[in-house]
Design a protein around this motif. Structure first.
Motif, mmCIF file in Angstrom:
data_model
loop_
_atom_site.group_PDB
_atom_site.id
_atom_site.type_symbol
_atom_site.label_atom_id
_atom_site.label_comp_id
_atom_site.label_asym_id
_atom_site.label_seq_id
_atom_site.Cartn_x
_atom_site.Cartn_y
_atom_site.Cartn_z
ATOM 1 N N GLY A 139 -22.029 72.808 60.568
ATOM 2 C CA GLY A 139 -22.579 73.712 59.149
ATOM 3 C C GLY A 139 -21.909 74.934 59.196
ATOM 4 N N GLY A 140 -20.705 75.102 59.757
ATOM 5 C CA GLY A 140 -19.928 76.340 59.386
ATOM 6 C C GLY A 140 -19.023 76.266 58.550
ATOM 7 N N GLN A 141 -18.237 77.491 58.358
ATOM 8 C CA GLN A 141 -17.312 77.467 57.143
ATOM 9 C C GLN A 141 -16.116 77.009 57.485
ATOM 10 N N GLY A 142 -15.948 77.023 58.943
ATOM 11 C CA GLY A 142 -14.405 76.397 59.305
ATOM 12 C C GLY A 142 -13.652 77.634 59.445
ATOM 13 N N ALA A 143 -14.158 78.895 59.190
ATOM 14 C CA ALA A 143 -13.129 80.031 58.995
ATOM 15 C C ALA A 143 -14.211 81.366 59.006
ATOM 16 N N PRO A 144 -13.522 82.487 59.127
ATOM 17 C CA PRO A 144 -12.133 82.611 60.208
ATOM 18 C C PRO A 144 -12.376 82.232 61.424
ATOM 19 N N LEU A 145 -11.280 81.611 62.199
ATOM 20 C CA LEU A 145 -11.270 81.405 63.559
ATOM 21 C C LEU A 145 -10.641 82.416 64.293
ATOM 22 N N VAL A 146 -9.870 83.268 63.800
ATOM 23 C CA VAL A 146 -9.281 84.425 64.577
ATOM 24 C C VAL A 146 -10.070 85.378 65.322
ATOM 25 N N PRO A 147 -11.233 85.700 64.783
ATOM 26 C CA PRO A 147 -12.110 86.919 65.300
ATOM 27 C C PRO A 147 -12.359 86.452 66.819
ATOM 28 N N ALA A 148 -12.608 85.288 67.156
ATOM 29 C CA ALA A 148 -12.732 84.916 68.612
ATOM 30 C C ALA A 148 -11.743 85.266 69.568
ATOM 31 N N ILE A 172 -11.117 90.086 58.001
ATOM 32 C CA ILE A 172 -11.652 91.170 58.924
ATOM 33 C C ILE A 172 -12.384 90.515 60.071
ATOM 34 N N SER A 173 -12.129 91.214 61.235
ATOM 35 C CA SER A 173 -13.026 90.885 62.354
ATOM 36 C C SER A 173 -13.497 92.055 62.517
ATOM 37 N N VAL A 174 -14.953 92.293 62.936
ATOM 38 C CA VAL A 174 -15.726 93.646 63.125
ATOM 39 C C VAL A 174 -16.100 93.387 64.230
ATOM 40 N N LEU A 175 -15.606 94.134 65.421
ATOM 41 C CA LEU A 175 -15.983 94.556 66.622
ATOM 42 C C LEU A 175 -16.660 95.675 67.120
ATOM 43 N N ALA A 176 -17.905 95.694 66.827
ATOM 44 C CA ALA A 176 -18.777 96.770 67.189
ATOM 45 C C ALA A 176 -19.465 96.920 68.469
ATOM 46 N N PRO A 177 -19.785 97.888 69.250
ATOM 47 C CA PRO A 177 -20.201 98.096 70.452
ATOM 48 C C PRO A 177 -21.627 97.292 70.626
ATOM 49 N N ASN A 178 -21.821 96.439 71.418
ATOM 50 C CA ASN A 178 -23.272 95.814 71.554
ATOM 51 C C ASN A 178 -23.743 95.178 70.463
ATOM 52 N N GLN A 179 -22.700 94.438 69.634
ATOM 53 C CA GLN A 179 -23.212 93.717 68.560
ATOM 54 C C GLN A 179 -22.387 92.437 68.539
ATOM 55 N N PRO A 180 -23.075 91.396 67.847
ATOM 56 C CA PRO A 180 -22.340 90.298 67.741
ATOM 57 C C PRO A 180 -21.203 90.411 66.813
ATOM 58 N N SER A 326 3.106 88.276 64.762
ATOM 59 C CA SER A 326 2.759 87.161 65.413
ATOM 60 C C SER A 326 1.238 87.047 65.703
ATOM 61 N N MET A 327 0.476 87.653 65.176
ATOM 62 C CA MET A 327 -1.093 87.816 65.641
ATOM 63 C C MET A 327 -1.827 86.391 65.382
ATOM 64 N N GLU A 328 -1.592 85.962 64.014
ATOM 65 C CA GLU A 328 -2.253 84.449 63.750
ATOM 66 C C GLU A 328 -1.530 83.434 64.410
ATOM 67 N N ALA A 329 -0.261 83.251 64.724
ATOM 68 C CA ALA A 329 0.348 82.266 65.332
ATOM 69 C C ALA A 329 -0.026 82.459 66.766
ATOM 70 N N LEU A 330 -0.162 83.611 67.387
ATOM 71 C CA LEU A 330 -0.611 83.720 68.858
ATOM 72 C C LEU A 330 -2.080 83.219 68.929
ATOM 73 N N ALA A 331 -2.841 83.524 67.838
ATOM 74 C CA ALA A 331 -4.387 83.103 67.867
ATOM 75 C C ALA A 331 -4.505 81.406 67.980
ATOM 76 N N PHE A 332 -3.493 80.834 67.392
ATOM 77 C CA PHE A 332 -3.485 79.490 67.750
ATOM 78 C C PHE A 332 -2.610 78.976 68.829
ATOM 79 N N ALA A 333 -2.063 79.581 69.376
ATOM 80 C CA ALA A 333 -1.497 79.227 70.777
ATOM 81 C C ALA A 333 -2.760 79.333 71.684
ATOM 82 N N TRP A 334 -3.572 80.561 71.535
ATOM 83 C CA TRP A 334 -4.858 80.566 72.294
ATOM 84 C C TRP A 334 -5.910 79.315 71.880
ATOM 85 N N LEU A 335 -5.985 79.096 70.678
ATOM 86 C CA LEU A 335 -7.105 78.098 70.282
ATOM 87 C C LEU A 335 -6.531 76.884 70.866
ATOM 88 N N ALA A 336 -5.334 76.416 70.964
ATOM 89 C CA ALA A 336 -4.763 75.197 71.366
ATOM 90 C C ALA A 336 -4.866 75.202 73.155
#
Length: 366
Positions: A139-148, A172-180, A326-336
């Protein structure tokens, strides 16, 4: 300690970003990174396909195979150039090339091409691909995956950070203290600017935004483009070249062709990217905006973002120790890595999926 290779080729179609990283628990060390251009013939095929040109099943299969070989050749070149042995690499994470993304409607789907069977067979390395469809099946959008991935790298208990990737599309990835974590595509990044400068100057991109800086923003055109319904949609949401393509821009310009200089269009496209991003970033507590991707090198765009967000500190992820190229390529190394270890790769609060899950299909070389 394990070595993973991550591969990303985004909507800008400027090439294949590749990184080798060593993972030791939560610690990540980038070992090598490179970028390899796409063959011109392949770029032309991909643009035509993503913009709805008539295509046969044979042509789709040919592009899928062509991409698989292109990725494989780039990986083997990468291994040679950096004196890496395939036997030392645990797995490759290859996003593939998105040619269509339809996250809404009765028959939702996303399509990434690049045959991972070919990659595994040609490199001798286990390959993880097809990262988005499991999230969409839930049921998700399949994106974005990099915020994780961003969450683990950049979260600060005392500071709101927004990680902005400006590739063909901006997200964007929003990283707010004490928030999802919140994450979504804000709209066009470099895609429309790149298309316009290629059409009129034969250049792949507007270096440092110099051409855009020579023009004047047309407020009427900007306001018309900002009326695009996508911008008003609530998250979770995602988009791509299937919406923001040359045909979309052509329709926007229909009433302006006689009154605009081509450099004014470029200036207005840069303003569109900056304003659509800023409108979303301003929804969150002022803090730090960390920019990565090709757009981080656009001096005029970075200045425009800082002007639009005076309460924010606008800088690059490089300033926080992670190379933006290298950010997004690095993210897909992490996802692997997450897939190989049987761990979740998505954030359901970001994508809208019903739960977190392991992402990606695993292709073995034997």
């Amino acid at each position: 300690m394990s070595i993973y290779i991550g591969i990303m080729s985004g909507t800008s179609l400027d090439g294949i970003d590749m990184v080798a990283a060593e993972f030791n628990g939560d610690n990540i060390r980038v070992l090598h990174q490179s970028m390899y251009p796409f063959p011109t013939e392949l770029v032309e095929k991909l643009i035509a396909l993503s913009q709805g040109a008539p295509v046969t099943l044979e042509e789709i299969g040919t592009i899928d195979h062509f991409l698989g070989l292109t990725y494989s050749n780039a990986i083997n070149r990468f291994l040679d150039e950096h004196a890496l042995s395939a036997s030392t690499v645990t797995a490759i994470g290859c996003h593939g090339q998105t040619v269509f993304h339809k996250p809404e409607g009765d028959m939702r789907f996303t399509m990434q091409l690049g045959d991972a069977n070919i990659i595994a067979a040609q490199t001798g390395i286990t390959t993880v691909a097809d990262f988005r469809r499991k999230d969409m099946a839930l049921g998700g959008q399949g994106a974005p995956l990099v915020p994780a991935f961003h969450k683990g790298l950049f979260s600060d208990p005392n500071l709101c950070r927004v990680i902005l990737n400006i590739g063909g599309i901006a997200n964007i990835s929003v990283l707010a203290p004490n928030q999802p974590v919140i994450g979504y595509d804000t709209g066009p990044g470099n895609m429309l600017m790149d298309s316009w400068v290629m059409q009129h100057k034969g250049q792949r991109y507007d270096k440092e935004g110099l051409w855009a800086s020579s023009g004047l923003v047309n407020s009427a055109l900007l306001n018309q483009m900002m009326a695009e319904p996508y911008f008003a949609k609530d998250a979770p949401k995602s988009t791509g070249r299937e919406l923001f393509h040359a045909g979309w821009l052509g329709k926007q310009l229909d009433n302006f062709n006689d009154v605009l200089r081509i450099e004014d269009v470029q200036a207005t496209l840069l303003a569109l990217t900056a304003q659509s991003i800023a409108n979303d970033v301003m929804k969150y507590p002022a803090g730090e905006l960390l920019v990565c991707g090709g757009g981080a090198k656009n001096t005029a765009l970075m200045a425009s973002l800082q002007h639009a967000l005076p309460a924010w500190h606008v800088t690059t992820t490089d300033e926080r120790g992670v190379d933006g190229d290298s950010m997004e390529a690095l993210a897909f190394a992490w996802l692997a890595k997450q897939a190989i270890e049987g761990k979740p790769g998505n954030l359901s609060e970001v994508t809208g999926a019903s739960r977190q899950c392991r992402l990606g299909a695993i292709f073995y070389p034997d």
